[in-house]
Design an enzyme around this catalytic site. Sequence first.
Site, short mmCIF file in Angstrom:
data_model
loop_
_atom_site.label_atom_id
_atom_site.label_comp_id
_atom_site.label_asym_id
_atom_site.label_seq_id
_atom_site.Cartn_x
_atom_site.Cartn_y
_atom_site.Cartn_z
N SER A 102 -9.55 1.92 3.35
CA SER A 102 -8.72 2.52 2.37
C SER A 102 -7.63 1.98 1.56
O SER A 102 -7.12 2.50 0.41
CB SER A 102 -8.18 3.73 3.01
OG SER A 102 -7.13 3.13 4.08
N LYS A 112 0.85 -1.28 0.01
CA LYS A 112 0.05 -0.26 -0.03
C LYS A 112 0.86 1.37 0.07
O LYS A 112 2.00 1.23 0.86
CB LYS A 112 -0.94 -0.02 1.24
CG LYS A 112 -1.89 1.06 1.21
CD LYS A 112 -2.64 1.03 2.51
CE LYS A 112 -3.74 2.30 2.61
NZ LYS A 112 -4.59 2.03 4.01
N SER A 164 -9.49 -0.26 7.37
CA SER A 164 -9.15 -0.36 6.04
C SER A 164 -8.25 -1.41 5.50
O SER A 164 -8.05 -1.37 4.23
CB SER A 164 -8.14 0.83 5.97
OG SER A 164 -8.87 2.16 5.98
N1 GLN Z 1 -12.66 4.50 6.74
C1 GLN Z 1 -12.10 4.98 8.07
C2 GLN Z 1 -11.67 6.43 7.87
O1 GLN Z 1 -11.84 6.84 6.88
C3 GLN Z 1 -10.93 4.18 8.44
C4 GLN Z 1 -9.75 4.28 7.38
C5 GLN Z 1 -8.61 3.38 7.90
O2 GLN Z 1 -8.58 2.47 8.45
N2 GLN Z 1 -7.35 3.78 7.40
O3 GLN Z 1 -10.98 7.01 8.92
#
Ligand code: GLN
Length: 489
Positions: free
Chosen positions: A155, A80, A179
């Site tokens: 994400s 990532k 994420s």
């Molecule tokens: N969707 C959540 C956020 O936007 C979690 C994102 C993540 O785990 N990096 O904060």
Amino acid sequence: MAELYELTITEARRRLDAGDITSVQLTEAVLERIAAVDSQVRAYLAISDDLAMRQARAADARRRAGNATGPLDGIPLAIKDVINVQGLTTTCGSKIIENFVPPYDSTAVARLKDAGAVLLGKTNCDEFAMGSSTERSAFFVTHNPWDLERVPGGSSGGSAAAVAAGAALGALGTDTGGSIRQPASLCGVTGLKPTYGRVSRYGLVAFGSSLDQIGPFAWTAQDCALILGAIAGADPHDSTAAPQPVPDYVAGLNGDVRGLRVGVPKEYFVEGLEAGVEAAVRDALELLRANGAEIVDVSLPHTKYALPVYYIIAPAEASANLARYDGVRYGVKQAGDSYWDELERTRGSGFGAEVRRRIMLGTYALSAGYYDAYYKRAQQVRTLIRRDFEQAFAQVDILAAPTSPTVAFKIGEKTDDPLAMYLEDVCTLPINLAGMPGLVVPCGFSAGLPVGLQLIGRPFDEGTLLRAGDAYQRLTDWHTRRPALTAST
Ligand code: GLN
């Protein structure tokens, strides 16, 4: 017979060890698959084919000399793009640092390299990992390999989609509020968020420092066990990386769930949970029960506060972490009349809308006069949420729940409604607030789209989660399903 790019890591390793295939053949097969399908999926921000081929040749040379370094030697993986790989650009899906080339490896990547892994490239993500769909990448949207009109989740959507598309045998992602687990669920692959502190965050670009963890995606729990074993453990560069010994996770996979006490938290069967998602999760629980697990109803009464608490704490930490991006040393820079003017223009145009929203929310929550009412209060409620888990784990060994209330949604469906997007993580973010590990395994389909079962464990007990997930995968074949993605010509 399966194509090489469809192999699990475990199977690829067996064939490498048997001399049936070489890492060069395997890596070429995956790079060809990327060339064939990634114009549709768009999992990768950058492909490091030169590096990958060099590493593959080195892996083959080690194997020929009888010096293979372990289970990941010669295995092609994706990273990532919030995790530093020396010499490859780290963009974090953001324009503000789009030309940053880190001069060092993150610890997780250094350990993968030591284990002999082959690095295919950097995967797309929501900007600074803020999002649940990968639509918030400043560069492009990643598509779900099961249905190209839908999101892969986020994400870490690029990492999940890469594995699902056969464009990597495994990948690293990060999970601050869901994420890794939500995109694993939406893409029909296995994903693990380790305990906070299990994997070093050194060289991971910080979002929410008390929540972030790096973890693996792969087809199976067994493959995730291999990757976790390689990257976990203490690190002098990160004082939050815990000194607990790293067990041999694969050796613990005995296929047995007899007597395992599985708690089912009623609060996770939320309003808005799709019927098909609930049915798949309940069927999975029934199968565990039929094979000797004890299914127990439990309650985590503070669950309803997790979303508001997360959206105070995560943006507060993000606003502090993102304060360093000023355009002075790298990234975009806008000219202005003064230092402040320049800073305002740079940050105003370099960050996307969602990141700006988080910075404003976080700065507000931390500002004088509001700190006690928001940030401090949120930290107190966070403690109550953690205690819920501690009490539940006094009765049960693991918890089982849905991962996301929905299957993969249409691209564009939730971009105008931040709250709808935030609700995607309602079943995953309490686990980050409590610091617990969470494993997602594919457990069926709803309307033709994958559903993932979320298993939650005690701190540093990834072993039990992986054993349960692996046992489930010995009983089912959901993790062997592959999307019908055809090469574009
Ligand atoms: N969707 C959540 C956020 O936007 C979690 C994102 C993540 O785990 N990096 O904060």
